[in-house]
Motif scaffolding. Structure first.
Motif, mmCIF file in Angstrom:
data_model
loop_
_atom_site.group_PDB
_atom_site.id
_atom_site.type_symbol
_atom_site.label_atom_id
_atom_site.label_comp_id
_atom_site.label_asym_id
_atom_site.label_seq_id
_atom_site.Cartn_x
_atom_site.Cartn_y
_atom_site.Cartn_z
ATOM 1 N N LEU A 31 0.846 -1.196 0.000
ATOM 2 C CA LEU A 31 0.000 0.000 0.000
ATOM 3 C C LEU A 31 0.878 1.241 0.000
ATOM 4 N N LEU A 32 0.605 2.147 -0.922
ATOM 5 C CA LEU A 32 1.323 3.411 -1.012
ATOM 6 C C LEU A 32 0.334 4.511 -1.406
ATOM 7 N N PRO A 33 0.543 5.724 -0.905
ATOM 8 C CA PRO A 33 -0.348 6.815 -1.318
ATOM 9 C C PRO A 33 -0.095 7.220 -2.764
ATOM 10 N N THR A 34 -1.140 7.617 -3.433
ATOM 11 C CA THR A 34 -1.012 8.165 -4.782
ATOM 12 C C THR A 34 -0.566 9.629 -4.699
ATOM 13 N N ARG A 35 -0.327 10.246 -5.845
ATOM 14 C CA ARG A 35 0.047 11.663 -5.848
ATOM 15 C C ARG A 35 -1.061 12.521 -5.255
ATOM 16 N N PHE A 36 -2.285 12.189 -5.617
ATOM 17 C CA PHE A 36 -3.413 12.928 -5.058
ATOM 18 C C PHE A 36 -3.516 12.708 -3.552
ATOM 19 N N ALA A 73 -9.417 4.994 3.222
ATOM 20 C CA ALA A 73 -8.967 4.662 1.870
ATOM 21 C C ALA A 73 -7.969 3.512 1.889
ATOM 22 N N VAL A 74 -7.139 3.429 2.928
ATOM 23 C CA VAL A 74 -6.198 2.314 3.058
ATOM 24 C C VAL A 74 -6.956 0.992 3.148
ATOM 25 N N ALA A 169 -3.232 0.092 -3.773
ATOM 26 C CA ALA A 169 -2.870 -1.251 -3.346
ATOM 27 C C ALA A 169 -2.379 -2.025 -4.563
ATOM 28 N N TRP A 170 -1.263 -2.731 -4.428
ATOM 29 C CA TRP A 170 -0.713 -3.446 -5.569
ATOM 30 C C TRP A 170 0.018 -4.702 -5.100
ATOM 31 N N ALA A 171 0.081 -5.666 -6.012
ATOM 32 C CA ALA A 171 0.752 -6.932 -5.743
ATOM 33 C C ALA A 171 1.410 -7.410 -7.025
#
Length: 315
Positions: A31-36, A73-74, A169-171
């Protein structure tokens, strides 16, 4: 910075197991925040600093509301991928230079709506949305091909920033799937389909009734050519080939025809082109390689092109 990133990515991918089916659990999802999302958190920090200086209660409430929204959001982004089981299968074989299609299937143990997308690792701008009906979804990844042989599915990424676009969220997935890539056909003007190519047997005799062999059914075959007994016994359409059919003279496609060609890949490409020409014109042919020989038989095209694709390899 780029060489370090490439080395880190290589080390990281080497630690990921190659799996037939991959379940996305807490250990696989990042999990990482987007630019927004980063911008919104910066706004929350600025509002909180202003609230400290001017003691504005509404500013405190706004700052904490933004932080609370980020936390929600997380959880929501994690929920889009959590529990998914991903598997992959290769599509039909392709010629070198054409994209190979890999079908990724996503199954969910719980019926819930999800919004996610897939892409190859390193191709973040080529997102492919996955249609998810609650229990499962699928997407087709197009992988570019440059050479013949087996093509393994590269590492791919499943990601989602739904529903707010604040957290991504990505894998990363390493799935065990491979597609067969045929040699790219290279026209061979010196050995056109009209030449004998060292063919055996006499010319075609119109109206001949001598049975030659069984072949896969092709669109346009007459009822006389259909092998009805095979259809009744195996429930498979097959066609009978006769010696008197047009183009029944056996064409030889031999490796030795290109003794002056030093590039083995060009040899294979020219032979693949001749196989395609014989198939289009319904000519009987025999493919002769140093380690294999494929004569007239059902599915001859697939077998011949596969032999050319895997020539010289052990896999």
């Amino acid at each position: 910075m780029l060489p370090f990133r490439d080395r880190f990515r290589h080390w990281w991918l080497a630690r990921l197991p190659l799996q037939n089916r991959c379940e996305l659990t807490q250990r696989r999802i990042y999990l990482l925040p987007t630019r927004f999302g980063l911008l919104l958190l910066a706004v929350a920090l600025a509002v909180w600093v202003g609230a400290l200086n001017y003691q504005v209660s509404l500013a405190y409430a706004l700052a904490f509301w933004i932080v609370g929204l980020a936390l929600v959001a997380v959880l929501m982004a994690y929920r889009q991928l959590s529990g998914l089981v991903v598997s992959a299968e290769a599509g039909a074989p392709v010629f070198a230079g054409d994209p190979a299609g890999f079908r990724l299937r996503l199954d969910s143990p719980q019926p819930q709506a999800r919004q996610l997308s897939l892409h190859l690792l390193g191709q973040d701008d080529a997102l492919i949305p996955c249609v998810f009906d609650g229990h499962g979804g699928e997407a087709v990844l197009a992988v570019p091909t440059t050479r013949r042989g087996w093509l393994a599915l590269p590492p791919c990424v499943a990601q989602s920033d739904a529903p707010f676009g604040l957290i991504r969220a990505w894998a990363v997935l390493r799935l065990n799937a491979r597609a067969l890539v045929y040699p790219a056909p290279l026209p061979d003007a010196s050995r056109g389909a009209g030449e004998g190519d060292g063919g055996e047997g006499g010319d075609a005799r119109p109206g001949g009734d001598d049975f030659s062999h069984l072949d896969a059914y092709r669109h346009g075959d007459t009822p006389r050519q259909i092998a009805w007994k095979v259809l009744a016994q195996r429930d498979t359409l097959a066609s009978k080939r006769f010696v008197g059919e047009a183009g029944s003279a056996l064409r030889l496609i031999r490796w030795s025809d290109y003794g002056q060609e030093t590039d083995a890949e060009r040899r294979l490409s020219r032979m693949a082109w001749r196989v395609e020409q014989c198939e289009r014109q319904r000519q009987r042919y025999r493919l002769c390689l140093p380690d294999a020989e494929i004569g007239p038989q059902p599915r001859q095209r697939d077998l011949a092109l596969a032999a050319l694709a895997l020539f010289g390899s052990r896999g």
